[in-house]
Enzyme design. Structure first.
Site, mmCIF file in Angstrom:
data_model
loop_
_atom_site.group_PDB
_atom_site.id
_atom_site.type_symbol
_atom_site.label_atom_id
_atom_site.label_comp_id
_atom_site.label_asym_id
_atom_site.label_seq_id
_atom_site.Cartn_x
_atom_site.Cartn_y
_atom_site.Cartn_z
ATOM 1 N N GLY A 41 -34.137 -5.863 5.043
ATOM 2 C CA GLY A 41 -33.297 -4.681 4.886
ATOM 3 C C GLY A 41 -33.270 -3.930 6.200
ATOM 4 N N LYS A 42 -32.094 -3.446 6.598
ATOM 5 C CA LYS A 42 -31.963 -2.848 7.926
ATOM 6 C C LYS A 42 -32.873 -1.641 8.109
ATOM 7 C CE LYS A 42 -28.125 -2.913 10.151
ATOM 8 N NZ LYS A 42 -28.492 -4.010 11.063
ATOM 9 N N GLY A 43 -32.990 -0.811 7.081
ATOM 10 C CA GLY A 43 -33.859 0.354 7.210
ATOM 11 C C GLY A 43 -35.325 -0.031 7.312
ATOM 12 N N ALA A 44 -35.778 -0.869 6.384
ATOM 13 C CA ALA A 44 -37.172 -1.297 6.394
ATOM 14 C C ALA A 44 -37.497 -2.057 7.674
ATOM 15 C CB ALA A 44 -37.462 -2.162 5.166
ATOM 16 N N ASN A 45 -36.560 -2.871 8.145
ATOM 17 C CA ASN A 45 -36.774 -3.602 9.395
ATOM 18 C C ASN A 45 -36.978 -2.652 10.572
ATOM 19 O OD1 ASN A 45 -36.424 -6.030 8.066
ATOM 20 N ND2 ASN A 45 -34.386 -6.429 8.895
ATOM 21 N N GLU A 141 -26.098 0.258 4.992
ATOM 22 C CA GLU A 141 -26.462 -0.490 3.786
ATOM 23 C C GLU A 141 -26.882 0.458 2.658
ATOM 24 O OE1 GLU A 141 -27.761 -4.921 5.328
ATOM 25 O OE2 GLU A 141 -29.348 -3.472 4.964
ATOM 26 N N ASN A 184 -21.631 -3.626 17.673
ATOM 27 C CA ASN A 184 -21.279 -4.870 18.346
ATOM 28 C C ASN A 184 -19.755 -4.989 18.334
ATOM 29 O OD1 ASN A 184 -20.594 -5.668 15.769
ATOM 30 N ND2 ASN A 184 -22.115 -7.283 15.628
ATOM 31 N N ASP A 245 -34.486 -17.697 15.476
ATOM 32 C CA ASP A 245 -33.930 -17.074 14.277
ATOM 33 C C ASP A 245 -33.538 -15.646 14.640
ATOM 34 O OD1 ASP A 245 -33.283 -16.060 11.797
ATOM 35 O OD2 ASP A 245 -35.229 -16.435 10.882
ATOM 36 N N ASP A 251 -31.942 -4.952 14.329
ATOM 37 C CA ASP A 251 -32.727 -3.826 13.827
ATOM 38 C C ASP A 251 -33.884 -3.518 14.777
ATOM 39 O OD1 ASP A 251 -31.038 -3.874 11.611
ATOM 40 O OD2 ASP A 251 -32.312 -5.331 10.590
#
Length: 329
Positions: A41-45, A141, A184, A245, A251
């Site tokens: 998840g973008k926030g958690a990352n 998100e 981007n 990867d 993030d």
């Protein structure tokens, strides 16, 4: 004195990742490798990436009362993130379905789950976190109305960083608060809409700046990035690495840039550091587990900027704006 270097307001997902020889075309089925479950998840990352770099970090997010939610909370706490703002319940934890090909490129579909329940009222209830944070970072998100409420609750003197992924048109109130807006190519085109009258990234940066942000960062994959503010547009080179990867790499870039800006770096200095963080992240599999410590980033200081075609950032999660977990320089 701020208690937190960075407050991240955003999504928390369980990443379900499968390796494939190639991504399927429409109507096609392909066989993949084993299924792995990772915290994402973008926030958690972003929160984990910042904490790994030594920043005092808090997360405001929502997860389900389920195994995936517990996985995410455990990952945050292990990285040193303050989870006082993580709310539990209301819907199942969000899930991202990710395919990764041998070159490291990925495709991602997100089921928002509890992320869609992170509401403006939750932001209002967390006012103390905003008052205690030097920089606040968010993404798309979570509901746009929640992002608007984040802007309205910023403490005087704090800085707001936005990566609009997945992209959508943004209200002027949000654009005016961005310092910087990080996009981007795909995100830039969506946000500019009909105003995107040029194929030159430097023009995108200027056009975006004219929409109201205090500063803009445009990531360009192997070509590095452009940073733009009231002083003009400057380029930042990419870092040459062998990508394994790209999941969540954008993030890591955003988190590192936000932390460095909060520490007083210029926009170009922060972006150059963020490029090294993102480069280190793509050399390992997974999202949060790939994020480097400050010492590991320092080991890349002597890396030679290059034109490695696999330095991610312009396309899928190598494309932050294509709706995936992130992308980077």
């Amino acid at each position: 004195m701020y208690d937190y270097d960075l407050l991240v307001v955003g999504s928390a997902n369980a990443d379900l990742v499968i390796g494939v020889e190639r991504r399927p075309a429409a109507g096609e089925t392909v066989l993949g490798g084993g299924l792995a479950t990772h915290p994402g998840g973008k926030g958690a990352n972003q929160a984990v990436a910042a904490a790994r770099l030594g920043a005092r970090t808090a997360l405001l997010a929502r997860v389900g009362d389920d195994a995936h939610g517990r996985l995410l909370l455990d990952s945050q706490r292990a990285a040193g993130v303050d989870t006082v703002g993580v709310l539990v319940g209301g819907a199942p934890t969000g899930v991202a379905l990710i395919t990764v090909d041998p070159s490291g490129d990925n495709s991602i579909v997100v089921s928002p789950g509890a992320n869609g329940r992170l509401a403006p009222a939750d932001v209002q209830a967390a006012a103390c976190l905003f008052q205690a944070s030097r920089v606040v970072s968010t993404q798309l998100e979570i509901p746009l109305e929640t992002v608007v409420e984040v802007v309205r609750n910023l403490a005087p003197g704090s800085r707001f960083v936005l990566n609009p992924s997945p992209p959508q048109p943004l209200p002027g109130e949000v654009l005016a608060a961005c310092d910087p807006l990080i996009v981007n190519e795909h995100e830039a085109r969506v946000i500019l809409g009909e105003a995107c009258v040029s194929e030159e990234p430097a023009d995108w940066a200027r056009l975006l700046l004219a929409k109201g942000p205090k500063s803009v960062v445009v990531t360009l994959g192997a070509e590095g990035a452009l940073v733009a503010d009231g002083h003009g547009v400057a380029s930042v080179p990419s870092v040459k690495v062998d990508a394994v990867d790209t999941t969540g790499a954008g993030d890591a870039f955003t988190a590192a840039l936000a932390v460095r800006l909060g520490g007083g770096a210029t926009l170009a200095e922060a972006a150059a550091y963020a490029a090294r963080v993102g480069a280190a992240a793509v050399t390992r599999r997974g999202a949060q587990e790939s994020y480097p410590t400050a010492a590991e980033v320092d080991a890349l200081c002597c890396a030679i900027p290059g034109d490695n075609p696999r330095t991610p950032g312009r396309g899928s999660d190598s494309a932050p704006g294509s709706g995936g977990q992130g992308g980077m320089l």
